[in-house]
Design an enzyme around this catalytic site. Structure first.
Site, mmCIF file in Angstrom:
data_model
loop_
_atom_site.group_PDB
_atom_site.id
_atom_site.type_symbol
_atom_site.label_atom_id
_atom_site.label_comp_id
_atom_site.label_asym_id
_atom_site.label_seq_id
_atom_site.Cartn_x
_atom_site.Cartn_y
_atom_site.Cartn_z
ATOM 1 N N LYS A 130 -5.902 -3.110 11.160
ATOM 2 C CA LYS A 130 -6.533 -1.964 11.807
ATOM 3 C C LYS A 130 -7.202 -1.034 10.803
ATOM 4 C CE LYS A 130 -2.792 -0.502 13.734
ATOM 5 N NZ LYS A 130 -1.820 -1.479 13.230
ATOM 6 N N ARG A 184 0.560 5.579 20.295
ATOM 7 C CA ARG A 184 1.530 4.482 20.225
ATOM 8 C C ARG A 184 2.477 4.465 21.412
ATOM 9 N NH1 ARG A 184 3.040 2.760 14.281
ATOM 10 N NH2 ARG A 184 1.201 3.489 13.210
ATOM 11 N N ARG A 188 0.520 -7.211 1.191
ATOM 12 C CA ARG A 188 0.076 -5.827 1.017
ATOM 13 C C ARG A 188 1.106 -5.039 0.216
ATOM 14 N NH1 ARG A 188 -0.869 -1.994 6.168
ATOM 15 N NH2 ARG A 188 1.385 -1.799 6.053
ATOM 16 N N ARG A 246 3.715 -0.766 -1.665
ATOM 17 C CA ARG A 246 4.260 -0.026 -0.518
ATOM 18 C C ARG A 246 5.702 -0.443 -0.280
ATOM 19 N NH1 ARG A 246 -0.338 0.613 4.032
ATOM 20 N NH2 ARG A 246 1.513 1.217 5.188
ATOM 21 N N ARG A 271 9.234 -2.785 12.953
ATOM 22 C CA ARG A 271 7.965 -2.223 13.438
ATOM 23 C C ARG A 271 7.328 -3.130 14.491
ATOM 24 N NH1 ARG A 271 5.962 -0.575 7.675
ATOM 25 N NH2 ARG A 271 6.908 1.483 7.516
#
Length: 188
Positions: A11, A86, A125, A131, A142
């Site tokens: 996204k 969300r 990622r 991260r 998630r």
């Protein structure tokens, strides 16, 4: 516009490209939260524990951040929301904010992806961007939260007739090409 899809669907990457094409800001609640955490703000301290456990920041806090950001001058001609709404409560809140401004949503983009591919994407990622919140346990949590709370929003926007589904698998350029074609086809 809104861009939706599970965490790791691409996204953020696609939002930047779409926003640039249409000359509007891409507004990412995740980026806003991470910036506040990095800068040690009160908001950052409040959301750090929530995000590191894989949870979502409460609606009330997120709603106010979005309301504030949509009031900035650069969002007046349009915007692309990434990571918001969300929940159905956030949908209701956004509808009220947009109704008050006289600017309805033009479209909701949904990137569809394979969950196992998303987990692999997020691990990569985590390695390249450092991260720490992208552990497999957090990623799976998630995904479960997305399925339970966010995926039902797709039906809401489909009923409104503004949903545009795009295959989010493939290279970044392939997904962008499909996205642009879908948006151009949807425009009057």
């Amino acid at each position: 516009m809104i861009i939706m899809g599970p965490p790791g669907a691409g996204k953020g990457t696609q939002a930047g490209r779409v926003a640039e094409r249409f000359g509007i800001p891409a507004i990412s609640t995740g980026d806003i939260f991470r910036s506040n955490i990095k800068n040690g703000t009160d908001l950052g301290r409040q959301v750090e524990a929530i995000l590191s456990s894989g949870g979502y920041v409460p609606d009330q806090m997120t709603n106010e951040i979005v309301r504030d950001r949509l009031a900035w001058a650069d969002a007046a001609p349009g915007f692309l929301l990434d990571g918001y709404p969300r929940t159905t409560g956030q949908v209701d809140f956004l509808d009220k904010v947009l109704a008050a401004s006289g600017h309805p949503l033009d479209g909701v983009i949904v990137l569809t992806v394979d969950e196992d591919a998303v987990v692999a994407r997020l691990h990569k990622r985590a390695e390249t961007e450092g991260r720490a919140d992208d552990t497999e346990e957090v990623i799976r949590e998630r995904q479960a939260i997305y399925r339970a709370e966010t995926a039902p929003l797709i039906a809401i926007y489909a009923e409104h007739g503004i949903l545009v589904e795009v295959d989010g698998m493939g290279t970044v350029d392939e997904v962008t090409e499909r996205l642009v074609k879908a948006l151009d086809a949807d425009r009057p």
